[in-house]
Design a protein around this motif. Structure first.
Motif, mmCIF file in Angstrom:
data_model
loop_
_atom_site.group_PDB
_atom_site.id
_atom_site.type_symbol
_atom_site.label_atom_id
_atom_site.label_comp_id
_atom_site.label_asym_id
_atom_site.label_seq_id
_atom_site.Cartn_x
_atom_site.Cartn_y
_atom_site.Cartn_z
ATOM 1 N N PHE A 1 32.856 95.588 63.324
ATOM 2 C CA PHE A 1 33.608 94.552 62.610
ATOM 3 C C PHE A 1 34.317 95.132 61.395
ATOM 4 O O PHE A 1 35.514 94.909 61.190
ATOM 5 C CB PHE A 1 32.665 93.420 62.192
ATOM 6 C CG PHE A 1 33.342 92.335 61.410
ATOM 7 C CD1 PHE A 1 34.130 91.384 62.056
ATOM 8 C CD2 PHE A 1 33.203 92.249 60.035
ATOM 9 C CE1 PHE A 1 34.772 90.380 61.339
ATOM 10 C CE2 PHE A 1 33.825 91.255 59.319
ATOM 11 C CZ PHE A 1 34.614 90.312 59.968
ATOM 12 N N PHE A 2 33.597 95.893 60.570
ATOM 13 C CA PHE A 2 34.208 96.477 59.374
ATOM 14 C C PHE A 2 35.252 97.523 59.741
ATOM 15 O O PHE A 2 36.259 97.683 59.034
ATOM 16 C CB PHE A 2 33.137 97.091 58.481
ATOM 17 C CG PHE A 2 32.348 96.079 57.705
ATOM 18 C CD1 PHE A 2 32.988 95.132 56.921
ATOM 19 C CD2 PHE A 2 30.974 96.050 57.759
ATOM 20 C CE1 PHE A 2 32.288 94.181 56.202
ATOM 21 C CE2 PHE A 2 30.253 95.113 57.041
ATOM 22 C CZ PHE A 2 30.904 94.178 56.273
ATOM 23 N N PHE A 3 35.015 98.243 60.826
ATOM 24 C CA PHE A 3 36.016 99.210 61.279
ATOM 25 C C PHE A 3 37.296 98.491 61.687
ATOM 26 O O PHE A 3 38.408 98.938 61.357
ATOM 27 C CB PHE A 3 35.469 100.036 62.441
ATOM 28 C CG PHE A 3 36.407 101.103 62.924
ATOM 29 C CD1 PHE A 3 36.560 102.292 62.218
ATOM 30 C CD2 PHE A 3 37.157 100.918 64.082
ATOM 31 C CE1 PHE A 3 37.438 103.274 62.655
ATOM 32 C CE2 PHE A 3 38.033 101.893 64.526
ATOM 33 C CZ PHE A 3 38.178 103.072 63.811
ATOM 34 N N GLY B 1 38.950 92.602 63.383
ATOM 35 C CA GLY B 1 37.523 92.886 63.327
ATOM 36 C C GLY B 1 36.749 92.230 64.439
ATOM 37 O O GLY B 1 35.817 92.826 65.008
ATOM 38 N N VAL B 2 37.128 91.004 64.792
ATOM 39 C CA VAL B 2 36.451 90.296 65.888
ATOM 40 C C VAL B 2 36.759 90.952 67.230
ATOM 41 O O VAL B 2 35.868 91.132 68.075
ATOM 42 C CB VAL B 2 36.863 88.806 65.894
ATOM 43 C CG1 VAL B 2 36.266 88.087 67.098
ATOM 44 C CG2 VAL B 2 36.419 88.129 64.601
ATOM 45 N N PHE C 1 40.808 98.791 59.809
ATOM 46 C CA PHE C 1 41.971 99.227 60.571
ATOM 47 C C PHE C 1 43.131 98.255 60.369
ATOM 48 O O PHE C 1 44.283 98.676 60.166
ATOM 49 C CB PHE C 1 41.613 99.326 62.055
ATOM 50 C CG PHE C 1 42.727 99.827 62.916
ATOM 51 C CD1 PHE C 1 42.943 101.181 63.089
ATOM 52 C CD2 PHE C 1 43.566 98.936 63.569
ATOM 53 C CE1 PHE C 1 43.978 101.647 63.887
ATOM 54 C CE2 PHE C 1 44.611 99.386 64.368
ATOM 55 C CZ PHE C 1 44.810 100.745 64.531
ATOM 56 N N GLY C 2 42.846 96.973 60.406
ATOM 57 C CA GLY C 2 43.904 95.990 60.183
ATOM 58 C C GLY C 2 44.452 96.028 58.775
ATOM 59 O O GLY C 2 45.649 95.826 58.562
ATOM 60 N N TYR C 3 43.575 96.311 57.799
ATOM 61 C CA TYR C 3 44.001 96.306 56.398
ATOM 62 C C TYR C 3 44.785 97.558 56.037
ATOM 63 O O TYR C 3 45.846 97.474 55.397
ATOM 64 C CB TYR C 3 42.765 96.174 55.503
ATOM 65 C CG TYR C 3 43.071 96.163 54.027
ATOM 66 C CD1 TYR C 3 43.638 95.040 53.427
ATOM 67 C CD2 TYR C 3 42.784 97.264 53.231
ATOM 68 C CE1 TYR C 3 43.916 95.032 52.069
ATOM 69 C CE2 TYR C 3 43.049 97.257 51.872
ATOM 70 C CZ TYR C 3 43.618 96.138 51.295
ATOM 71 O OH TYR C 3 43.899 96.129 49.951
ATOM 72 N N PHE C 4 44.289 98.728 56.434
ATOM 73 C CA PHE C 4 44.911 99.983 56.017
ATOM 74 C C PHE C 4 46.002 100.476 56.969
ATOM 75 O O PHE C 4 46.846 101.266 56.552
ATOM 76 C CB PHE C 4 43.849 101.077 55.869
ATOM 77 C CG PHE C 4 42.921 100.875 54.716
ATOM 78 C CD1 PHE C 4 43.351 101.122 53.426
ATOM 79 C CD2 PHE C 4 41.634 100.423 54.914
ATOM 80 C CE1 PHE C 4 42.504 100.936 52.342
ATOM 81 C CE2 PHE C 4 40.773 100.229 53.842
ATOM 82 C CZ PHE C 4 41.201 100.482 52.559
ATOM 83 N N ILE C 5 45.991 100.042 58.218
ATOM 84 C CA ILE C 5 46.961 100.547 59.192
ATOM 85 C C ILE C 5 47.975 99.476 59.600
ATOM 86 O O ILE C 5 49.183 99.682 59.510
ATOM 87 C CB ILE C 5 46.235 101.088 60.448
ATOM 88 C CG1 ILE C 5 45.227 102.171 60.060
ATOM 89 C CG2 ILE C 5 47.247 101.627 61.447
ATOM 90 C CD1 ILE C 5 45.831 103.372 59.370
#
Length: 285
Positions: free
Chosen positions: A158-160, A205-206, A164-168
């Motif tokens: 989930f955190f990965f 995350g989901v 990924f969505g936030y930084f990429i």
């Protein structure tokens, strides 16, 4: 013991007695209510963890918005700096734009929404822990052993996915959407920016929980690797559609999220294959 010394009325249940049947039914009902009471406390503890974190986020609202929520719209955001340090040709930064608020209480509502959303995200491992504590007593020892590490693996995925969505995803999406121009002046609202940031992170995350879902479906015999291999092309099309829903209509952004999702699908096939092999080994032993 001689048969004439056995107290039949005491040792045997009186199935013809309505009071005896009522007491058994009450015991079953109490058992069900006990489970509901236990579930209620698990939900209460989960809600308390979300509220505590949300209050902390709300108290540090200005810092959270400047350094976290609104950071992808700033040139100093870490993703832009890393890409620019790798190559000047790949270097890009978002256009300069200001966020506006239309409704009178929009900033307060958005602040409250962000606090609750971050509360859910940060408390996600503890929520999973409470879910695991509730379902664990109902599992057999071999099932508990198979599900060992459930909280850790789900939290990591989930955190990965959120990271990924936030930084990429979000830097490319924000740059594309804010820089898209058909002749009109772009003045996005604070609420719309937060809604897009939520869409770029939480659903990602989901979706990254796919291997865990495949693991449990394979464990109960509802999914097999042959099925996933047969419909690999169909899954690829669905992944592209899902990537188009999560991301804006930008080919680069869709590619950035579509490739990891397809990689997760291939990893899920491997997970499914191993679980089915373990099930067959356990059935033959």
């Amino acid at each position: 013991m001689p048969l004439d010394q056995i107290d039949v009325d005491r040792d045997m249940p009186d199935y013809g007695n309505p009071q005896s049947q009522g007491s058994e039914q009450d015991q079953k009902e109490m058992s069900f209510l006990d489970h509901l009471e236990e579930l209620r406390w698990h939900l209460i503890r989960s809600a308390i963890s979300i509220i505590v974190i949300a209050i902390a986020v709300f108290a540090a609202g200005r810092v959270v918005f400047e350094k976290v929520v609104l950071a992808p719209k700033e040139p100093w955001f870490v993703t832009y700096q890393v890409i620019c340090s790798l190559s000047e040709r790949l270097c890009f930064t978002p256009p300069d734009f200001d966020l506006m608020t239309i409704a009178l209480g929009e900033q307060f509502i958005v602040h409250l929404k962000v606090s609750v959303m971050l509360g859910i995200v940060v408390a996600f491992p503890y929520i999973l822990f409470e879910i695991w504590r509730f379902i664990k007593p109902g599992l057999y020892p071999n099932e508990q052993k198979a599900a060992r590490g459930f909280v850790t693996v789900c939290s990591f995925l989930f955190f990965f996915g959120v990271s990924f969505g936030y930084f990429i995803v979000s830097p490319f999406a924000v740059t594309f959407l804010a820089g898209y121009n058909v002749g009109a002046v772009s003045s996005p609202s604070l609420a719309s920016f937060v809604n897009y940031m939520t869409m770029f992170t939480v659903p990602t995350g989901v979706v990254f929980e796919l291997p865990v879902i495949v693991f449990f479906l394979s464990k109960i015999g509802l999914l097999y690797p042959e099925f996933m291999r047969t419909y690999r092309r169909h899954a690829f099309v669905l992944i592209l559609i899902l990537a188009a829903i999560i991301t804006p209509p930008d080919v680069v952004t869709q590619f950035l999220i579509g490739v990891p999702l397809y990689a997760l699908y291939e990893i899920s096939i491997i997970v499914c294959k191993r679980v089915v092999a373990q099930n067959e080994k356990a059935a033959n032993s």
